[in-house]
Design a protein around this motif. Structure first.
Motif, PDB file in Angstrom:
ATOM      1  N   GLY A 105       1.175  -0.854   0.143  1.00  0.00           N
ATOM      2  CA  GLY A 105       0.253   0.234  -0.157  1.00  0.00           C
ATOM      3  C   GLY A 105       1.137   1.513  -0.053  1.00  0.00           C
ATOM      4  O   GLY A 105       2.502   1.423  -0.599  1.00  0.00           O
ATOM      5  N   PRO A 106       0.424   2.213   0.262  1.00  0.00           N
ATOM      6  CA  PRO A 106       0.381   3.663   0.156  1.00  0.00           C
ATOM      7  C   PRO A 106       2.080   4.208   1.732  1.00  0.00           C
ATOM      8  O   PRO A 106       1.976   2.766   2.399  1.00  0.00           O
ATOM      9  CB  PRO A 106      -0.325   5.037   0.186  1.00  0.00           C
ATOM     10  N   PRO A 107       3.062   4.525   1.188  1.00  0.00           N
ATOM     11  CA  PRO A 107       3.730   4.755   2.762  1.00  0.00           C
ATOM     12  C   PRO A 107       3.065   5.013   4.132  1.00  0.00           C
ATOM     13  O   PRO A 107       1.914   5.732   3.703  1.00  0.00           O
ATOM     14  CB  PRO A 107       4.868   5.697   2.091  1.00  0.00           C
ATOM     15  N   GLU A 108       3.700   4.544   4.661  1.00  0.00           N
ATOM     16  CA  GLU A 108       3.307   4.538   5.844  1.00  0.00           C
ATOM     17  C   GLU A 108       1.778   3.950   5.869  1.00  0.00           C
ATOM     18  O   GLU A 108       0.752   4.093   7.052  1.00  0.00           O
ATOM     19  CB  GLU A 108       3.359   5.630   6.384  1.00  0.00           C
ATOM     20  N   THR A 109       1.527   2.609   5.781  1.00  0.00           N
ATOM     21  CA  THR A 109       0.506   1.410   5.901  1.00  0.00           C
ATOM     22  C   THR A 109       0.505   0.773   6.491  1.00  0.00           C
ATOM     23  O   THR A 109       1.321   0.383   6.831  1.00  0.00           O
ATOM     24  CB  THR A 109      -0.079   1.583   4.415  1.00  0.00           C
ATOM     25  N   LEU A 110      -0.335   0.077   7.874  1.00  0.00           N
ATOM     26  CA  LEU A 110      -0.008  -0.278   8.476  1.00  0.00           C
ATOM     27  C   LEU A 110       0.327  -2.057   7.991  1.00  0.00           C
ATOM     28  O   LEU A 110      -1.128  -1.490   7.180  1.00  0.00           O
ATOM     29  CB  LEU A 110      -1.534   0.014   9.738  1.00  0.00           C
ATOM     30  N   THR A 111       1.169  -2.361   8.252  1.00  0.00           N
ATOM     31  CA  THR A 111       1.070  -4.035   7.909  1.00  0.00           C
ATOM     32  C   THR A 111       0.207  -4.899   8.656  1.00  0.00           C
ATOM     33  O   THR A 111       0.034  -4.024   9.598  1.00  0.00           O
ATOM     34  CB  THR A 111       2.716  -3.970   7.822  1.00  0.00           C
ATOM     35  N   HIS A 112       0.453  -5.912   8.004  1.00  0.00           N
ATOM     36  CA  HIS A 112      -0.137  -6.941   9.142  1.00  0.00           C
ATOM     37  C   HIS A 112       0.013  -7.379   9.904  1.00  0.00           C
ATOM     38  O   HIS A 112      -0.030  -7.412  11.053  1.00  0.00           O
ATOM     39  CB  HIS A 112      -0.319  -8.158   7.987  1.00  0.00           C
TER      40      HIS A 112
END
Length: 478
Positions: A105-112
């Motif tokens: 996703g976009p920069p600074e997206t919360l990962t799994h």
């Protein structure tokens, strides 16, 4: 000597056997004494070294459900949490994970990984407080859930609520890949204004498969992120006059290191924020993959970590800067505490048996960023010796000591507060400066500070009239 030991050789063998028996007896006896004495001693936690002003504490049960006491009642919990692991804010050409981060996703997206960190946090809070927290989340009482307007912070809030609900409803497995794959759109889990209701739509729940309802998340807590601080004219003036020149000067002093780092990452690093993005890329890879591939050398990573911390020292050079950044957050926390205390006194005066559910102020949760946590630590005089973990959390607790109704009515210090700092490894108490020289009841193995001292420490760095305080020509700040 044994009667069978007649010859010299037999006597020698018997003697050896007797000596062996005596040695074995002494060893067993010594071990028994050691085990007994160790069990009698208080167990000491290993120091995790994430707070420089907090010493080791005795281990204690932190689950309120199994730590009941007739001496105290929990009356309020306020949490303040940094978001979990995100994709890097800046993607460098030489980062071998670049394509993987872009797919997420976009920069600074919360990962799994970040979702799971907050799910675990929610499950921990449910275990620690039991019905006190789970009831306020799953029964949809008037619970205030604050977040900044950044997607990663909103998603962190939702994942934490799911973890709390998971404690009561096993169908909500927020650690599973299936649950994460059905993560709802951010627009569906926030309230556009004040937190007026909850999402109980059966169609929505069936669509997302989340199997729980929750308080809508108020994403208007923009004051907890440094991007909003540019609206404070006085703070901008201070930053232009003191902070910006100092950061530039400090950056120039380390120019040789940044030239080296630019070659390593394949990007011309020109300021502190770009350099910090390199360290964030390292953290993301370490958390998501469980290891770091070493595309940036270890010495550079350690140097970046120290510079990252140092930058926050530059960013908060004086109390005025600290108050203009942490002040609005602390003001909300103080008002929440004062509201619950006011309700307690009203409750006594009118001899009511319980609070009106619409007035329930027992739980408030705030979700922000590294800058949110660092601003509060600076304002409260807490010295972190490392950057906050992903999903690091401050927990404020207010207790009522059950002595007599008279003491409560007279607003004496039978009310007390505690502050805890939770990382992914441990949870430790923080003793505020105003609380160090006063006595207090021990709760969960740590001193509970008299409420007047506890709130006064937060109050002195709160900003209750932020617009006025931010004016260049006035304000209540010195």
């Amino acid at each position: 000597m044994n009667s069978f030991c007649k010859t010299a050789s037999e006597k020698q063998n018997c003697l050896a056997i007797q000596i062996t028996k005596i040695v074995c007896f002494l060893i067993i006896f010594g071990l028994s004494v050691f085990i007994i004495t160790q069990n009698m001693k208080p167990q000491i936690k290993k120091n995790q070294n994430f707070l420089s002003n907090v010493t080791n504490v005795e281990s204690h049960n932190t689950d309120l459900e199994t730590d009941q006491s007739e001496e105290f009642d929990l009356i309020q919990v306020i949490t303040m949490t940094r978001h979990g692991t995100t994709t890097p804010g800046l993607l460098f050409p030489n980062d071998p994970n670049r394509e993987e981060w872009e797919r997420m996703g976009p920069p600074e997206t919360l990962t799994h990984k970040g979702v799971r960190e907050h799910c675990e946090l929610g499950r921990y809070l449910a275990r620690r407080y039991g019905q006190f927290v789970t009831g306020r989340v799953t029964h949809n009482k008037k619970t205030k859930i604050w977040s900044t307007d950044k997607d990663r912070s909103i998603a962190a809030a939702y994942s934490t609520l799911a973890g709390i609900a998971n404690h009561r409803h096993q169908k909500i497995d927020c650690l599973s890949n299936e649950w994460i794959a059905n993560f709802p759109p951010i627009s569906d889990i926030i309230s556009p204004g004040q937190n007026k209701g909850v999402n109980n739509s059966k169609q929505y729940q069936q669509k997302q498969g989340q199997h729980f309802s929750y308080p809508l998340i108020d994403s208007n807590a923009t004051f907890m992120h440094r991007s909003a601080w540019i609206n404070c004219k006085k703070l901008v003036h201070l930053n232009e006059k003191y902070v910006k020149p100092k950061r530039f000067e400090d950056f120039q002093k380390n120019s040789h290191f940044y030239q080296h780092l630019s070659r390593v990452v394949g990007y011309n690093i020109t300021n502190y924020d770009e350099a910090k993005s390199t360290y964030e890329s390292y953290l993301t890879e370490r958390e998501v993959k469980g290891h770091f591939s070493g595309w940036v050398d270890k010495d550079s990573i350690e140097y970046l970590r120290k510079l990252y911390l140092h930058d926050y020292d530059l960013y908060f050079p004086a109390k005025l800067n600290e108050k203009l950044t942490a002040g609005p957050t602390l003001a909300i926390i103080v008002r929440k505490m004062q509201t619950i205390l006011s309700q307690l006194h009203t409750l006594f005066e009118h001899s009511r048996s319980k609070h009106d559910e619409n007035e329930d102020e027992g739980l408030m949760m705030l979700f922000g960023h590294t800058s949110s946590i660092m601003a509060v630590t600076k304002a409260l005089g807490i010295r972190l010796i490392d950057l906050p973990d992903f999903a690091a959390t401050f927990i404020f607790e207010i207790y009522s000591v059950n002595d007599s109704a008279k003491r409560l009515n007279e607003q004496s210090d039978n009310l007390c507060g505690q502050l805890w700092y939770k990382t992914s490894l441990d949870i430790e108490p923080i003793e505020l400066e105003t609380c160090k020289k006063v006595s207090g009841i021990q709760i969960r193995g740590s001193k509970c500070c008299p409420i007047s001292k506890f709130i006064s420490h937060l109050q002195k760095m709160s900003s209750h009239s932020y617009e006025k305080d931010c004016r260049l020509d006035g304000g209540n700040l010195k």
